[in-house]
Design an enzyme around this catalytic site. Structure first.
Site, PDB file in Angstrom:
ATOM      1  N   GLY C 213       0.790  -1.223   0.000  1.00  0.00           N
ATOM      2  CA  GLY C 213       0.000   0.000   0.000  1.00  0.00           C
ATOM      3  C   GLY C 213       0.821   1.271   0.000  1.00  0.00           C
ATOM      4  CG  ASP C 238      -5.245  -9.654  -3.515  1.00  0.00           C
ATOM      5  OD1 ASP C 238      -5.526  -8.725  -2.726  1.00  0.00           O
ATOM      6  OD2 ASP C 238      -4.984 -10.817  -3.148  1.00  0.00           O
ATOM      7  CG  LEU C 239      -2.853  -2.546  -3.340  1.00  0.00           C
ATOM      8  CD1 LEU C 239      -2.721  -1.812  -4.658  1.00  0.00           C
ATOM      9  CD2 LEU C 239      -3.273  -1.596  -2.222  1.00  0.00           C
ATOM     10  CG  ASP C 240       0.953  -3.173  -3.604  1.00  0.00           C
ATOM     11  OD1 ASP C 240       1.125  -2.835  -4.789  1.00  0.00           O
ATOM     12  OD2 ASP C 240       0.817  -2.354  -2.687  1.00  0.00           O
ATOM     13  CB  ALA C 241      -1.503  -9.648  -3.570  1.00  0.00           C
TER      14      ALA C 241
END
Lengths: 296, 296, 296, 296
Positions: C213, C238-241
């Site tokens: 994030g 899926d954020l930064d995943a």
């Protein structure tokens, strides 16, 4: 050539003292007493006692809140402190509000040039790049894109002495704080090494002292090493043997051709050179003999 | 000297092929066809085409589910494949269920010895350490703590030839797959280099080819390098110039004395040597000329 | 949008096969037989058997000396081989003589943009940078210096959906092989993640999964870590995943402010992103689930 | 428990001052004046001004040539200097001639234990390992090989509180300067974290804050990271969240199984733990809040 630099929150004004002298008791007390006396506030302090030579080195960055104190005053007042420390003490006091300047010497390879121009443009160095001198015109257009003047000085095989004289005239006209050989493929003559001692910085594309001289990646390929490297050093009359400022390496494997090494090596060269240049410009490098103290 | 090794879940049985030959089309097809024919399952396959020499190298680890297939059968059957590939093909087929053995040569420094004994004891190497030979008694007690026999062979200044003959007799008695010079401070004579070619491995405490010979950390100190290194290489009659298996470096700074380098260097030496030894024992290192292909 | 690229000695023409499928015996024999049949010469071959999923992956670079063989022919002929390998086999065959194209999404930070433009200009990538899209005009002038078109798409707080629709229109107009978020500070909506799956690549300035994030350097400062990092990954909803392509780290010390981390972090970000982009463009990255196989 | 340590040329006697306090002018002048007054010679001096908290930290190693000066005298005399610096100043003055002691807590994994025992045996730490406590007997024989007493304390699932009470009794009986959790697989209860605050050091086999808790290599495998790491930190009641002393990482690739990670990770764990332990024992680590200043 230097102009007043407006200190910013990222680059606040600091006075920077560097000092080297034969070690004795009381030096730190003298210096910190002096800084306290002038209302200074030490924001960075580094020390090194070299056992093999008996010398002591320090670098101190000092915040001064009263803007009326001038660097000339500080130098004048510190001179007597330095004299008391000893007759051999070598020192400098600089003011980061006074911007430095740099001249680059280049040939045909663009990676170090682009990297240094980009870093200067986004304010990573406390300096402006005043000019670029090239022995070919290949990098002229790239240089001028960044608004930096480019000087072309051809190096004919039978006219190198004259070419170097011309380079010297151009460079000295800028009175730069650093002359960076950013993959400049010519060997500086002894008189230039002497004239620019302590200011001329080279990047050599090997982990020195391995692979001195020409075509180090080819030498590395032939020897079968498992890491390649780069070395940033001050230029002296002794080829690739000046005081080392910074080095780093990068892992390769048996499937690297010399072309692969050249490509991967560019990244190490740019990183190592840019670190060395920044440390030099921030007065973090103290030379003694053929070695350096780097207060990074 | 080798004994049957019980394959474990951590070290399951594999047949390992290594092959080097002049490159041509169809080699991979031949090999993979063969492995398919014998019901093998390739679990690791590595290839390298060396453009500068025109040679091709491969290593393949093969799972065989039928335990009745013997490595001798496989070798016999593969010989005709290899012959078809070409008369210059050099190859080996080994079975990880046959345990290898190692002999260590040491002097007074304990760090590499302890590290190798510990790794062997916890099963990191597909080999047992059969014996340790020392030119001093300093490491005898440490060696025997690990249940490994220690042979003391004094090296008087005027009796080195006899001493080496004695070492050779002891070592050859174990018929080891590797002879590791774990900070052994004696230079192997040419006849031993020849006899143990491809099996004798040395650790040199510098980033070769820098600082060949004696006291490399002192040489590094004098030169003012910013990284120290270590090199694991096969021993040849040319001092510190044999094919390099592995190298690594570690950052130092201006405040390192040679004693600091010696201390920090131990960590690099042990890591580099242990990697090189493991790769050698797992048949991951193919030598050609003065270089290596390492399928790590 | 792609145009014919003239193969050079540095970038000779290769056909590149990537394939992933449930592992079984005979796959390598099939592939190498096929390559042999079409007169191909394997110059690079990499394999991976994933024990946890039972899948097999390979990448092979093939030299074809007869210029009349077209990539379309090769694909057509290989389709039957792939079908025989199994119905789940996923594969691609590309021709490096067909140049790829890239679109960059940027905001205000220049370091990754300058680095990618410079590398493309000196031919490090087998691709041209077709365009740059920015949510601010800060980098417009820099982009156009390199002769690359710049599209400005403002991102008002209450009009992000429309802005992303506009970005999508611009990007899709170039039909790029890669969409690089080069420090683009907007989170892609799910529909764009879906539309650009496997082509959208982000650089995150932390060693993921740490510090997901916003403001990862501030998170790193607060936690007191001793290394900072950067991660190049495929963008998913899926954020930064998303699947990680490459990561690296850089040592810091207690005297680093967040500003120091930001400065030093730029070097890691540019290196990690440029490696990831090059590997993607060279078809070296195979995605499976949330992980990648990288045949670098 | 501590005994007089004979200073050697490798470990000469030094008095070591560490001090942290709210920053103000004149601190360095006070300290260096004091050291000068007692005839001391600063051989190492490190400073850090933390901008975010306004605190100042220093560590100074002082050579004293007159052997009659005792550390108790020095402490008594410095107390008034410290009081003048400010009421919040936290400081210690130690004498390297007074040997420290360490107790290790272990379970079944031998690599960190063997490494620490070996380093202590060859004099790398300014401390002796007084004892090892294990919740299993697996490492008893190894420990006693090095002449160090081993205490076995079983940890039954329903008797952990009693087990920890027994461990506490054993450990406190040695009054150690450091309690090292060398891959001890039990979570210290809050009261022990409190009692051993600033002395209990753990090695966690991940690059924290990633992969807190159990089986970090399995977590790393599932996430598909490209580097694995290890973290040495002070133990607090907050699991794996104490102040970090040291971290490092090691590159892996897609073909690493968790077993491969476990093997390679051992090398990072031992290196990171041994550095952290040495720095702690040399009074190089100053804790403030959840972070550390490490004057390495």
């Amino acid at each position: 050539m230097t102009t007043a630099q407006r200190p910013t929150s990222e680059h606040p004004r600091r006075l920077v003292l560097t000092l080297g002298c034969p070690d004795t008791t009381g030096i730190v007390a003298s210096i910190s007493g002096f800084i306290s006396d002038i209302g200074g506030w030490i924001t960075e302090a580094s020390y090194h006692s070299d056992e093999s030579t008996g010398w002591f080195f320090t670098r101190q960055a000092v915040r001064i809140d009263s803007p009326e104190i001038s660097i000339d005053d500080v130098r004048e007042r510190f001179a007597s402190i330095a004299a008391a420390i000893g007759p051999d003490a070598e020192w400098s006091f600089t003011d980061t509000a006074v911007e430095k300047s740099v001249v680059l010497l280049v040939s045909k390879d663009s990676h170090c040039l682009t990297d240094l121009l980009s870093r200067a443009e986004r304010g990573e160095f406390p300096a402006t790049i005043a000019a670029v001198v090239g022995n070919h015109r290949d990098l002229e257009e790239l240089t001028t894109r960044f608004g930096v003047p480019f000087h072309h000085v051809p190096f004919p095989a039978d006219g190198k002495a004259e070419a170097f004289a011309q380079v010297r005239g151009i460079v000295d006209g800028y009175d730069p704080d650093a002359i960076i050989l950013a993959r400049f493929m010519q060997i500086l003559p002894a008189d230039l090494c002497q004239a620019w001692a302590g200011r001329a910085i080279n990047i050599h594309h090997s982990f020195l002292p391995s692979f001195v001289g020409a075509r180090p990646y080819h030498q590395a390929f032939d020897r079968g090493v498992k890491l390649i490297g780069a070395t940033c050093h001050y230029v002296t009359a002794d080829l690739d043997a000046g005081p080392i400022i910074e080095q780093d390496v990068s892992r390769i494997s048996h499937d690297y051709t010399t072309a692969d090494m050249v490509r991967q090596g560019r990244d190490i060269e740019t990183l190592v050179l840019s670190r060395g240049v920044r440390w030099h410009l921030e007065d973090r490098v103290l030379v003694y003999g053929r070695k350096t103290v780097v207060f990074s």
